[in-house]
Scaffold this active site. Structure first.
Site, PDB file in Angstrom:
ATOM      1  N   HIS A   1     134.114  64.188 -46.922  1.00  0.00           N
ATOM      2  CA  HIS A   1     133.451  63.879 -45.557  1.00  0.00           C
ATOM      3  C   HIS A   1     134.059  62.327 -44.974  1.00  0.00           C
ATOM      4  O   HIS A   1     133.557  62.005 -43.995  1.00  0.00           O
ATOM      5  CB  HIS A   1     132.001  64.223 -45.315  1.00  0.00           C
TER       6      HIS A   1
HETATM    7  C1  UD1 Z   1     126.511  59.511 -43.705  1.00  0.00           C
HETATM    8  C2  UD1 Z   1     126.571  58.149 -44.328  1.00  0.00           C
HETATM    9  C3  UD1 Z   1     127.616  58.234 -45.534  1.00  0.00           C
HETATM   10  C4  UD1 Z   1     127.159  59.409 -46.373  1.00  0.00           C
HETATM   11  C5  UD1 Z   1     126.996  60.561 -45.556  1.00  0.00           C
HETATM   12  C6  UD1 Z   1     126.466  61.814 -46.459  1.00  0.00           C
HETATM   13  C7  UD1 Z   1     126.878  56.127 -42.938  1.00  0.00           C
HETATM   14  C8  UD1 Z   1     127.853  55.069 -42.512  1.00  0.00           C
HETATM   15  N1  UD1 Z   1     127.392  57.121 -43.574  1.00  0.00           N
HETATM   16  O1  UD1 Z   1     127.722  59.848 -42.946  1.00  0.00           O
HETATM   17  O2  UD1 Z   1     127.608  57.100 -46.381  1.00  0.00           O
HETATM   18  O3  UD1 Z   1     127.913  59.558 -47.527  1.00  0.00           O
HETATM   19  O4  UD1 Z   1     125.975  60.257 -44.720  1.00  0.00           O
HETATM   20  O5  UD1 Z   1     126.492  62.984 -45.572  1.00  0.00           O
HETATM   21  O6  UD1 Z   1     125.619  56.014 -42.618  1.00  0.00           O
HETATM   22  N2  UD1 Z   1     126.180  65.153 -37.875  1.00  0.00           N
HETATM   23  C9  UD1 Z   1     125.638  66.409 -37.642  1.00  0.00           C
HETATM   24  N3  UD1 Z   1     124.313  66.547 -38.360  1.00  0.00           N
HETATM   25  C10 UD1 Z   1     123.522  65.578 -38.561  1.00  0.00           C
HETATM   26  C11 UD1 Z   1     124.029  64.465 -38.925  1.00  0.00           C
HETATM   27  C12 UD1 Z   1     125.447  64.224 -38.490  1.00  0.00           C
HETATM   28  O7  UD1 Z   1     126.319  67.094 -37.032  1.00  0.00           O
HETATM   29  O8  UD1 Z   1     122.221  66.005 -38.834  1.00  0.00           O
HETATM   30  C13 UD1 Z   1     127.465  64.917 -37.508  1.00  0.00           C
HETATM   31  C14 UD1 Z   1     127.656  64.409 -36.245  1.00  0.00           C
HETATM   32  O9  UD1 Z   1     128.696  64.945 -35.573  1.00  0.00           O
HETATM   33  C15 UD1 Z   1     127.856  62.894 -36.451  1.00  0.00           C
HETATM   34  C16 UD1 Z   1     128.591  62.786 -37.703  1.00  0.00           C
HETATM   35  O10 UD1 Z   1     128.095  64.085 -38.470  1.00  0.00           O
HETATM   36  O11 UD1 Z   1     128.395  62.151 -35.441  1.00  0.00           O
HETATM   37  C17 UD1 Z   1     128.510  61.748 -38.781  1.00  0.00           C
HETATM   38  O12 UD1 Z   1     127.166  61.454 -39.112  1.00  0.00           O
HETATM   39  P1  UD1 Z   1     126.613  60.104 -39.381  1.00  0.00           P
HETATM   40  O13 UD1 Z   1     125.199  60.116 -39.709  1.00  0.00           O
HETATM   41  O14 UD1 Z   1     127.258  59.091 -38.585  1.00  0.00           O
HETATM   42  O15 UD1 Z   1     127.412  59.709 -40.770  1.00  0.00           O
HETATM   43  P2  UD1 Z   1     127.923  60.848 -42.089  1.00  0.00           P
HETATM   44  O16 UD1 Z   1     129.605  61.019 -41.900  1.00  0.00           O
HETATM   45  O17 UD1 Z   1     127.028  61.838 -42.046  1.00  0.00           O
END
Ligand code: UD1
Length: 365
Positions: free
Chosen positions: A209
Site C-alpha cells: 500500500h
Molecule cells: C495510512 C498511513 C500509513 C499506514 C496505513 C495503513 C499516513 C501518512 N499513512 O496510509 O502509515 O501504513 O494507513 O493502512 O498516515 N481509504 C479508504 N478508506 C479508509 C481510509 C482510507 O478507502 O477508511 C483510502 C482513501 O482513498 C484514502 C486512501 O485510502 O485517500 C489513503 O488513506 P490515508 O489514511 O490517507 O493513508 P493510508 O494509505 O491508508
C-alpha cells in the site's frame, strides 16, 4: 490521572489495545479513547475494535481522507477543539499517541501547543528516507513529545543522536507483539484457511500500500507481474488495501491479477483472519512496517518491498530482507524460501508480550 489515548488508522488499533488493557489495571488512571477517523471504512476500523476486544471510542473526530495537508489540518483543528474542552475542566494530564500516521503527528502538535504533554509509543524509529510521509510524522512527533517509548534498540540510538535526554527515553519493547501473542491462539483456531481452501505453509501472503510501490504505474505493473509469476509456484493471498485497489483500477492493471490463477484477491481483512493467514504462511511479501515486525515475531520469512526500514532489528536479527521494488530480488529470495535456504531469525529483546505493562507503569510513575 487523566489520559487521552488517540487512535486514527489501522496500524494504531493493535498498538493501543494492549495499552488500554494494561492501564485498566491501574485504578488511579482514567482513560478517554479518541478516534480521529483517519480510517473510517468498517474493514479498516470497526472490525479491529471487535477482533481486538477494544472498547468503542469515547470521542470520534471523523476527519476522513484528504491530501496530507487537509487530513493533518483537520486532525489538528478537531483535536485542539476536543482538548480545549477538556483542558478548560482541567481534565487531561497527558495525551498518548502510537505509531507514525498523520493522526499521530497532528494530535501531538495540537496537544503540545496547548501545554499538554505527549507520550509517543513506538518512538525513535527512523528510515532516514524523508520521502516517506511516515518519516516526517516520526521526526515531528518525537521532537515535541516528552515521553518517548521505544520498541527496539536502534530507536534509542536515534533519539540520543537527536539530543533527547535519557530520562525521557525508555526501551519498553513492542506493543504490537503484545497483541500478536495475546490473540495468536484465537487466530489459529479460526477456519480462515479452510474457507479459502488453503493449507498451512502452502501459500504466501502479500500486502502492498505504500505510495512508493503503488503510486507509479510502471512500478506497480512490474510488481504485479512478478507476483503473478511467483504465484505459479506458491499460491499468494492478497488482501488489497483500498488505496492499492484504486491505483490498480486507475492504471488498468486489474487483468494482471485476475489472469493469475494462483493469486487469491481478498478485501482488507480483520485482525484475526489476517493473523490466522500470516501465522501459517510459507512467506510474506509486504511493504508494511507492522508486518515486518509480526513476521519476525512469528519466525516467517518476510520479503520487504522497500529500500529502507525504520525497523532494522527485523533485518539484522529477524526474518526480513529488504528487496526494494526489484522484481528480480523478489524472485531470487522467494526461491531461497522455497528451497529452504532462506535465513532463520530470532525474536528481539522485550518483544515478549509485556510491553504495554511496562509502558503503563512508566505512565503511572
Ligand atoms: C495510512 C498511513 C500509513 C499506514 C496505513 C495503513 C499516513 C501518512 N499513512 O496510509 O502509515 O501504513 O494507513 O493502512 O498516515 N481509504 C479508504 N478508506 C479508509 C481510509 C482510507 O478507502 O477508511 C483510502 C482513501 O482513498 C484514502 C486512501 O485510502 O485517500 C489513503 O488513506 P490515508 O489514511 O490517507 O493513508 P493510508 O494509505 O491508508
Amino acid at each position: 490521572m487523566q489520559l487521552a489515548c488517540f487512535v486514527g488508522a489501522r496500524p494504531n488499533f493493535m498498538k493501543m489495545a494492549p495499552l488500554l488493557r494494561a492501564l485498566a489495571a491501574h485504578a488511579q488512571v482514567d482513560v478517554t479513547l479518541v478516534h480521529t477517523g483517519q480510517h473510517y471504512d468498517p474493514s479498516l476500523s470497526d472490525v479491529f475494535f471487535e477482533d481486538l476486544g477494544m472498547r468503542r471510542p469515547d470521542v470520534s473526530l471523523e476527519v476522513g481522507s484528504g491530501s496530507h495537508g487537509q487530513q493533518t489540518a483537520r486532525v489538528l483543528e478537531r483535536t485542539e477543539e476536543f482538548l480545549l474542552s477538556c483542558v478548560a475542566d482541567g481534565k487531561i494530564d497527558r495525551v498518548v499517541v502510537v505509531g507514525d500516521v498523520n493522526s499521530t503527528m497532528a494530535v501531538s502538535l495540537a496537544a503540545v501547543k496547548l501545554g499538554v504533554s505527549v507520550a509517543h509509543v513506538e518512538a525513535g524509529l527512523r528510515s532516514f528516507d524523508r520521502g516517506m510521509p511516515e518519516e516526517i510524522n516520526r521526526i515531528v512527533t518525537d521532537s515535541i513529545a516528552d515521553l518517548l517509548l521505544v520498541s527496539e534498540p536502534a530507536g534509542i540510538d536515534n533519539l540520543r543522536r537527536e539530543g533527547h535526554a535519557d530520562d525521557h527515553v525508555h526501551l519498553v519493547g513492542n506493543v504490537m507483539i503484545d497483541t500478536l501473542l495475546h490473540l495468536l491462539p484465537s487466530a489459529r483456531g479460526r477456519d480462515t484457511l479452510s474457507r479459502h481452501s488453503l493449507v498451512p505453509k502452502g501459500y504466501g501472503v502479500v500486502t502492498l500500500h505504500r505510495p512508493s510501490n503503488v503510486d507509479h504505474p510502471q512500478t506497480l505493473a512490474e510488481l504485479l507481474h512478478a507476483l503473478a509469476d511467483i504465484s505459479r509456484e506458491l499460491p499468494l493471498v492478497f488482501p488489497i488495501h483500498p488505496r492499492t485497489r484504486k491505483q490498480i483500477e486507475l492504471y488498468d492493471l486489474i487483468d494482471v491479477l485476475s489472469n493469475a490463477r494462483g493469486i487469491l484477491e481478498l478485501p482488507p481483512l480483520g485482525y484475526l483472519d489476517f493473523l490466522s493467514l500470516t501465522s501459517q504462511a510459507k512467506a510474506i511479501v509486504t511493504d508494511s512496517g507492522g508486518l515486518q515486525e509480526e513476521s519476525t515475531a512469528l519466525g516467517i520469512p518476510c520479503l520487504t518491498m522497500r529500500g529502507t526500514t525504520e525497523r532494522p532489528v527485523t533485518v539484522q536479527q529477524g526474518t526480513s530482507t529488504l528487496i526494494g521494488n526489484d522484481a528480480e530480488q523478489l524472485r531470487f529470495h522467494m526461491n531461497a524460501v522455497l528451497e529452504g535456504t532462506y535465513k532463520k531469525g530470532s525474536c528481539p529483546e522485550l518483544w515478549d508480550g509485556q510491553a504495554a505493562k511496562r509502558i503503563a507503569e512508566i505512565l503511572v510513575a
